[in-house]
Design a protein around this motif. Structure first.
Motif, mmCIF file in Angstrom:
data_model
loop_
_atom_site.group_PDB
_atom_site.id
_atom_site.type_symbol
_atom_site.label_atom_id
_atom_site.label_comp_id
_atom_site.label_asym_id
_atom_site.label_seq_id
_atom_site.Cartn_x
_atom_site.Cartn_y
_atom_site.Cartn_z
ATOM 1 N N UNK A 112 10.987 -11.645 -5.974
ATOM 2 C CA UNK A 112 10.374 -11.488 -7.297
ATOM 3 C C UNK A 112 10.262 -10.004 -7.651
ATOM 4 N N UNK A 113 10.141 -9.144 -6.647
ATOM 5 C CA UNK A 113 10.092 -7.712 -6.914
ATOM 6 C C UNK A 113 11.378 -7.178 -7.515
ATOM 7 N N UNK A 114 12.516 -7.817 -7.224
ATOM 8 C CA UNK A 114 13.774 -7.400 -7.846
ATOM 9 C C UNK A 114 13.693 -7.529 -9.357
ATOM 10 N N UNK A 128 1.074 -6.922 -14.865
ATOM 11 C CA UNK A 128 0.435 -7.962 -14.062
ATOM 12 C C UNK A 128 -0.656 -7.387 -13.170
ATOM 13 N N UNK A 129 -0.400 -6.239 -12.567
ATOM 14 C CA UNK A 129 -1.407 -5.629 -11.697
ATOM 15 C C UNK A 129 -2.602 -5.134 -12.494
ATOM 16 N N UNK A 130 -2.364 -4.660 -13.712
ATOM 17 C CA UNK A 130 -3.461 -4.172 -14.544
ATOM 18 C C UNK A 130 -4.338 -5.327 -15.023
ATOM 19 N N UNK A 131 -3.730 -6.477 -15.311
ATOM 20 C CA UNK A 131 -4.492 -7.620 -15.822
ATOM 21 C C UNK A 131 -5.230 -8.340 -14.700
ATOM 22 N N UNK A 132 -4.643 -8.394 -13.499
ATOM 23 C CA UNK A 132 -5.229 -9.146 -12.389
ATOM 24 C C UNK A 132 -6.534 -8.512 -11.931
ATOM 25 N N UNK A 138 3.137 -10.228 -9.830
ATOM 26 C CA UNK A 138 3.616 -11.609 -9.799
ATOM 27 C C UNK A 138 4.090 -12.012 -8.407
ATOM 28 N N UNK A 139 4.706 -11.079 -7.690
ATOM 29 C CA UNK A 139 5.143 -11.397 -6.336
ATOM 30 C C UNK A 139 3.992 -11.757 -5.428
ATOM 31 N N UNK A 140 2.864 -11.097 -5.585
ATOM 32 C CA UNK A 140 1.690 -11.443 -4.785
ATOM 33 C C UNK A 140 1.121 -12.799 -5.175
ATOM 34 N N UNK A 141 1.145 -13.107 -6.463
ATOM 35 C CA UNK A 141 0.599 -14.388 -6.924
ATOM 36 C C UNK A 141 1.412 -15.539 -6.359
#
Length: 314
Positions: A112-114, A128-132, A138-141
């Motif tokens: 997903x990081x690609x 995504x990191x700012x909203x989480x 997303x890759x972590x989710x």
């Protein structure tokens, strides 16, 4: 701090990594990966000059996938979530339950990081990191992982200011057996940080803690005693009882006046404060109508003290 619950129902307090530190770690990883990719490409171009164009294109694609996708996955799997950039920034990738990641977690994050890092230049990952709430991309989710900080500044050990000398021995008769460990911890945390609080907020917090402590002990806070001084004196009495229980009655010494806290911490001394004893304790000569008073700064033999039933926390 983020509280994670393990499979054994143990709550772990971890500090999630935020966007700036994660972006710096990813940037370091990309710089290292690009340096390796350029070096490998130069070697392949030199060694495969005699091959046709199709073979060179296939090797280029394979090199890109292996170096920029496969290598980060392998590094995170073998190092249990610590790439070169994360080690430099003091970060680590862990599972949602706080355990080390495995190959499948690193694989999902890498694939997903690609898309969210390489193809979109990190725009999707930053959003995504700012909203989480935990700073997850997303890759972590999808992988069920979390990036946490390993290197946390070590806070100075909190110093509990000793009570003023005019309260020495005033609370030797309190029954502390009903005070829970959580309340002791809250009182200690307040005493170690009360100098950092706003005076009005600190006074209100001390009043609430003193009321809770007085309710547990069954004896009201004496008139004229500041709440913070009352809390410090009761905490010192608890520590003295622990010392006598662990080392014998001879180890507990009177408080040293030189160890008094900063001036003005507890307020002016109240010389007319009577000794505080456990409710129900009365002298035999008065028929149960007068409390047994303990003279100030006078050591009472261990056998004459009322039993508290206090057990120090583990």
């Amino acid at each position: 701090m983020s509280e994670l619950v393990t499979g054994e129902a143990v709550a772990l307090e971890l500090r999630p990594a935020r966007l700036p530190s994660r972006a710096l770690a990813v940037l370091l990883d990309l710089v290292a990966a690009m340096a390796v990719y350029v070096a490998v490409t130069i070697v392949l171009v030199t060694s495969t000059a005699s091959l046709d164009e199709a073979a060179q294109t296939a090797l280029s694609i394979a090199t890109f996938v292996l170096v920029l996708v496969g290598a980060p996955i392998a590094v995170e799997t073998l190092s249990h979530g610590r790439s070169l950039g994360k080690m430099a920034c003091g970060l680590r990738v862990v599972r949602d339950d706080g355990g080390p990641i495995r190959f499948r977690h690193a694989l999902v994050r890498g694939l997903i990081g690609v898309i969210e890092i390489l193809m979109t230049f990190g725009v999707v990952a930053c959003i995504a990191s700012f909203v989480s709430a935990r700073g997850r991309r997303l890759g972590d989710v999808f992988a069920g992982t979390l990036v946490v900080r390993e290197r946390i500044p070590v806070a100075r050990t909190g110093f509990v200011p000793p009570p003023p000398p005019w309260l020495a021995g005033r609370f030797s008769g309190l029954d502390l057996s009903a005070v829970p460990d959580g309340l002791w911890l809250a009182v200690r945390q307040y005493l170690t940080r009360m100098q950092q609080l706003d005076p009005q907020v600190g006074w209100s917090m001390a009043g609430r803690l003193a009321s809770d402590l007085a309710e547990r002990t069954g004896a009201p806070v004496p008139q004229g005693v500041p709440p913070a001084a009352y809390l410090a004196a009761v905490v010192q009495e608890r520590q003295a009882r622990e010392s006598r229980r662990a080392f014998g009655s001879g180890s507990a010494s009177p408080p040293d006046p030189a160890g008094e806290g900063p001036p003005g911490v507890y307020g002016a001394p109240a010389s007319d404060v009577p000794p505080v004893v456990a409710p129900g304790a009365a002298s035999e000569s008065s028929g149960g109508r007068r409390p047994v008073e303990v003279p100030e700064m006078q050591e009472v033999p261990e056998g004459d003290r009322p039993g508290t039933g206090f057990v120090p926390p583990a």
